[in-house]
Design a protein around this motif. Structure first.
Motif, PDB file in Angstrom:
ATOM      1  N   MET A   1       0.876  36.754 -19.594  1.00 30.68           N
ATOM      2  CA  MET A   1       0.476  38.153 -19.730  1.00 30.68           C
ATOM      3  C   MET A   1       1.252  39.037 -18.768  1.00 30.68           C
ATOM      4  O   MET A   1       1.701  40.133 -19.127  1.00 30.68           O
ATOM      5  CB  MET A   1      -1.030  38.293 -19.461  1.00 30.68           C
ATOM      6  CG  MET A   1      -1.920  37.744 -20.552  1.00 30.68           C
ATOM      7  SD  MET A   1      -3.665  37.820 -20.090  1.00 30.68           S
ATOM      8  CE  MET A   1      -3.888  39.568 -19.872  1.00 30.68           C
ATOM      9  N   GLY A   2       1.432  38.547 -17.527  1.00 31.22           N
ATOM     10  CA  GLY A   2       2.212  39.307 -16.562  1.00 31.22           C
ATOM     11  C   GLY A   2       3.640  39.521 -17.032  1.00 31.22           C
ATOM     12  O   GLY A   2       4.206  40.617 -16.876  1.00 31.22           O
TER      13      GLY A   2
ATOM     14  N   LEU B   1       7.090  44.978 -21.460  1.00 27.91           N
ATOM     15  CA  LEU B   1       6.580  46.222 -22.052  1.00 27.91           C
ATOM     16  C   LEU B   1       6.984  47.426 -21.199  1.00 27.91           C
ATOM     17  O   LEU B   1       7.445  48.445 -21.720  1.00 27.91           O
ATOM     18  CB  LEU B   1       5.064  46.122 -22.187  1.00 27.91           C
ATOM     19  CG  LEU B   1       4.315  47.179 -22.999  1.00 27.91           C
ATOM     20  CD1 LEU B   1       2.992  46.596 -23.482  1.00 27.91           C
ATOM     21  CD2 LEU B   1       4.019  48.438 -22.197  1.00 27.91           C
ATOM     22  N   TRP B   2       6.839  47.296 -19.887  1.00 31.06           N
ATOM     23  CA  TRP B   2       7.168  48.403 -18.976  1.00 31.06           C
ATOM     24  C   TRP B   2       8.655  48.720 -19.014  1.00 31.06           C
ATOM     25  O   TRP B   2       9.064  49.886 -19.041  1.00 31.06           O
ATOM     26  CB  TRP B   2       6.732  48.044 -17.554  1.00 31.06           C
ATOM     27  CG  TRP B   2       6.753  49.219 -16.617  1.00 31.06           C
ATOM     28  CD1 TRP B   2       5.750  50.109 -16.385  1.00 31.06           C
ATOM     29  CD2 TRP B   2       7.841  49.613 -15.780  1.00 31.06           C
ATOM     30  NE1 TRP B   2       6.148  51.055 -15.461  1.00 31.06           N
ATOM     31  CE2 TRP B   2       7.421  50.777 -15.071  1.00 31.06           C
ATOM     32  CE3 TRP B   2       9.120  49.119 -15.565  1.00 31.06           C
ATOM     33  CZ2 TRP B   2       8.250  51.426 -14.154  1.00 31.06           C
ATOM     34  CZ3 TRP B   2       9.958  49.768 -14.659  1.00 31.06           C
ATOM     35  CH2 TRP B   2       9.519  50.906 -13.960  1.00 31.06           C
ATOM     36  N   LEU B   3       9.496  47.684 -19.046  1.00 27.36           N
ATOM     37  CA  LEU B   3      10.945  47.905 -19.088  1.00 27.36           C
ATOM     38  C   LEU B   3      11.371  48.544 -20.405  1.00 27.36           C
ATOM     39  O   LEU B   3      12.258  49.411 -20.427  1.00 27.36           O
ATOM     40  CB  LEU B   3      11.676  46.575 -18.877  1.00 27.36           C
ATOM     41  CG  LEU B   3      11.569  45.970 -17.471  1.00 27.36           C
ATOM     42  CD1 LEU B   3      12.205  44.582 -17.444  1.00 27.36           C
ATOM     43  CD2 LEU B   3      12.220  46.887 -16.434  1.00 27.36           C
TER      44      LEU B   3
ATOM     45  N   PHE C   1       0.533  46.759 -11.706  1.00 32.03           N
ATOM     46  CA  PHE C   1       1.154  45.779 -10.819  1.00 32.03           C
ATOM     47  C   PHE C   1       0.426  45.704  -9.469  1.00 32.03           C
ATOM     48  O   PHE C   1       0.455  44.674  -8.806  1.00 32.03           O
ATOM     49  CB  PHE C   1       2.626  46.128 -10.602  1.00 32.03           C
ATOM     50  CG  PHE C   1       3.436  46.142 -11.875  1.00 32.03           C
ATOM     51  CD1 PHE C   1       3.370  45.081 -12.763  1.00 32.03           C
ATOM     52  CD2 PHE C   1       4.255  47.211 -12.191  1.00 32.03           C
ATOM     53  CE1 PHE C   1       4.111  45.077 -13.937  1.00 32.03           C
ATOM     54  CE2 PHE C   1       4.998  47.232 -13.360  1.00 32.03           C
ATOM     55  CZ  PHE C   1       4.932  46.155 -14.249  1.00 32.03           C
ATOM     56  N   VAL C   2      -0.205  46.808  -9.077  1.00 31.86           N
ATOM     57  CA  VAL C   2      -0.952  46.821  -7.808  1.00 31.86           C
ATOM     58  C   VAL C   2      -2.208  45.961  -7.932  1.00 31.86           C
ATOM     59  O   VAL C   2      -2.651  45.345  -6.951  1.00 31.86           O
ATOM     60  CB  VAL C   2      -1.316  48.270  -7.416  1.00 31.86           C
ATOM     61  CG1 VAL C   2      -2.075  48.306  -6.101  1.00 31.86           C
ATOM     62  CG2 VAL C   2      -0.062  49.127  -7.315  1.00 31.86           C
ATOM     63  N   MET C   3      -2.777  45.897  -9.130  1.00 31.45           N
ATOM     64  CA  MET C   3      -4.041  45.177  -9.315  1.00 31.45           C
ATOM     65  C   MET C   3      -3.908  43.672  -9.104  1.00 31.45           C
ATOM     66  O   MET C   3      -4.900  43.002  -8.810  1.00 31.45           O
ATOM     67  CB  MET C   3      -4.584  45.427 -10.723  1.00 31.45           C
ATOM     68  CG  MET C   3      -4.912  46.877 -11.034  1.00 31.45           C
ATOM     69  SD  MET C   3      -5.560  47.019 -12.721  1.00 31.45           S
ATOM     70  CE  MET C   3      -5.496  48.785 -12.986  1.00 31.45           C
ATOM     71  N   VAL C   4      -2.701  43.136  -9.286  1.00 33.65           N
ATOM     72  CA  VAL C   4      -2.556  41.676  -9.207  1.00 33.65           C
ATOM     73  C   VAL C   4      -2.476  41.183  -7.764  1.00 33.65           C
ATOM     74  O   VAL C   4      -2.461  39.968  -7.533  1.00 33.65           O
ATOM     75  CB  VAL C   4      -1.307  41.199  -9.986  1.00 33.65           C
ATOM     76  CG1 VAL C   4      -1.428  41.577 -11.452  1.00 33.65           C
ATOM     77  CG2 VAL C   4      -0.029  41.766  -9.384  1.00 33.65           C
ATOM     78  N   ARG C   5      -2.442  42.080  -6.795  1.00 37.96           N
ATOM     79  CA  ARG C   5      -2.432  41.638  -5.403  1.00 37.96           C
ATOM     80  C   ARG C   5      -3.775  40.996  -5.035  1.00 37.96           C
ATOM     81  O   ARG C   5      -4.830  41.529  -5.369  1.00 37.96           O
ATOM     82  CB  ARG C   5      -2.179  42.821  -4.463  1.00 37.96           C
ATOM     83  CG  ARG C   5      -0.844  43.493  -4.629  1.00 37.96           C
ATOM     84  CD  ARG C   5      -0.677  44.595  -3.590  1.00 37.96           C
ATOM     85  NE  ARG C   5      -1.790  45.545  -3.640  1.00 37.96           N
ATOM     86  CZ  ARG C   5      -1.945  46.537  -2.776  1.00 37.96           C
ATOM     87  NH1 ARG C   5      -1.079  46.712  -1.791  1.00 37.96           N
ATOM     88  NH2 ARG C   5      -2.978  47.357  -2.890  1.00 37.96           N
ATOM     89  N   PRO C   6      -3.764  39.860  -4.357  1.00 38.90           N
ATOM     90  CA  PRO C   6      -5.035  39.243  -3.945  1.00 38.90           C
ATOM     91  C   PRO C   6      -5.790  40.157  -2.983  1.00 38.90           C
ATOM     92  O   PRO C   6      -5.195  40.846  -2.155  1.00 38.90           O
ATOM     93  CB  PRO C   6      -4.597  37.954  -3.243  1.00 38.90           C
ATOM     94  CG  PRO C   6      -3.207  37.698  -3.708  1.00 38.90           C
ATOM     95  CD  PRO C   6      -2.600  39.046  -3.970  1.00 38.90           C
ATOM     96  N   THR C   7      -7.099  40.161  -3.098  1.00 40.87           N
ATOM     97  CA  THR C   7      -7.933  40.926  -2.175  1.00 40.87           C
ATOM     98  C   THR C   7      -8.056  40.156  -0.861  1.00 40.87           C
ATOM     99  O   THR C   7      -7.778  38.955  -0.810  1.00 40.87           O
ATOM    100  CB  THR C   7      -9.328  41.147  -2.767  1.00 40.87           C
ATOM    101  OG1 THR C   7      -9.990  39.874  -2.884  1.00 40.87           O
ATOM    102  CG2 THR C   7      -9.238  41.794  -4.148  1.00 40.87           C
TER     103      THR C   7
END
Length: 300
Positions: free
Chosen positions: A102-103, A109-111, A149-155
């Motif tokens: 998915m990533g 898609l973004w490119l 892309f920011v959401m995939v950073r671990p908390t």
């Protein structure tokens, strides 16, 4: 996407499973409806491209974007059928592979959207207001998509664990799946990056819609018939939209719910509103009439 929206709507009615605090079919329903609007708008924008070369590149970029979107939705729906989380899920090797795939589709898609935005920036569209509406809205939409892309950073909580089953989150400051806004599900107790993601991506529709509204009002409001005034208003709209997008992104990153802004957020919102009103008043000024000087008349 229309078919998937119908299937997802049926799932919402017939399947009572809950996942991360929301009906399990809510995500494919919202994503498919969003992709419907996104695809229709991009198709219209691609039709504005002049020249065979630009149209050919645009066709390929649009096709790549369509395939990537389809793969993304197939994977989301697959995880719904399995009864598990699609985004951020690395609980098993299979789940991790799905999330990685998915990533990859999101990057593709973004490119592809970036290629279309560059084509629109370079295109010579006769109507300047339309040209800048599609250019600026596509750039804001790219920024909105990049929030993903920011959401995939671990908390911090996930980083403290060994092999956490979930890596990444929508929310900031609170776990995903808590109390949320009806229908949309945005967190009411902490920051939520989905707000900026949603708001930014749908600049693609909302900024051109403002232009269509101005054109519809032009026969009744004579000033809006002026091309320069419409161009100014489009620039003001895009600038205000970008400012609000930046504001909701900043608010979410600070762990603050959309509906519970603090004094600093309210002050920033007030500044954006005041600047937008001032810029709108400037945009509505009647353009000066050009009067040729005597030398120009004699030369003519």
């Amino acid at each position: 996407m229309v078919l998937l929206a119908l299937v997802s709507a049926g799932g919402l009615l017939l399947d009572d499973r809950i996942l991360v605090g929301a009906p399990i079919w809510a995500k494919p329903f919202k994503f498919s409806v969003s992709f419907i609007a996104y695809a229709l708008t991009l198709a219209w924008m691609l039709s504005l491209l002049p020249g065979a070369r630009a149209r050919r590149i645009g066709w390929w970029a649009g096709t790549v974007l369509t395939v990537a979107s389809l793969v993304e939705m197939v994977l989301i729906t697959l995880q719904v059928v399995r009864g598990t989380q699609s985004h951020f899920n690395v609980a098993t090797r299979f789940d991790a592979a799905v999330f990685q795939l998915m990533g990859g589709t999101v990057v593709i898609l973004w490119l592809a959207a970036l290629v279309i935005a560059v084509l629109l920036l370079r295109a010579r569209i006769l109507d300047r207001a339309t040209a800048w509406a599609v250019r600026l809205s596509s750039l804001i939409a790219l920024a909105g998509a990049a929030v993903g892309f920011v959401m995939v950073r671990p908390t911090p909580e996930q980083l403290a664990q060994d092999d956490p089953p979930i890596t990444g989150a929508h929310n900031v400051g609170v776990p995903d799946g808590g109390p949320g806004v009806p229908l949309l599900g945005w967190s009411t107790t902490g920051g939520d990056l989905r707000i900026a993601h949603f708001f930014g991506m749908h600049a693609l529709q909302l900024v051109p819609l403002v232009l269509l509204l101005l054109a519809a009002l032009a026969p009744r409001i004579g000033r809006l018939a002026d091309d320069l005034i419409r161009l100014r208003l489009v620039l003001v709209t895009a600038g205000a939209y970008a400012a609000v997008f930046a504001l909701v992104t900043w608010q979410a990153l600070r762990g603050q719910p959309l509906l519970s802004p603090d004094a600093l957020t309210l002050t920033a919102a007030g500044v954006v509103a005041a600047l937008t009103l001032a810029a709108t008043a400037w945009a509505l000024r009647t353009p000066p009439t050009t009067v040729p000087d005597d030398r120009q008349e004699l030369a003519a």
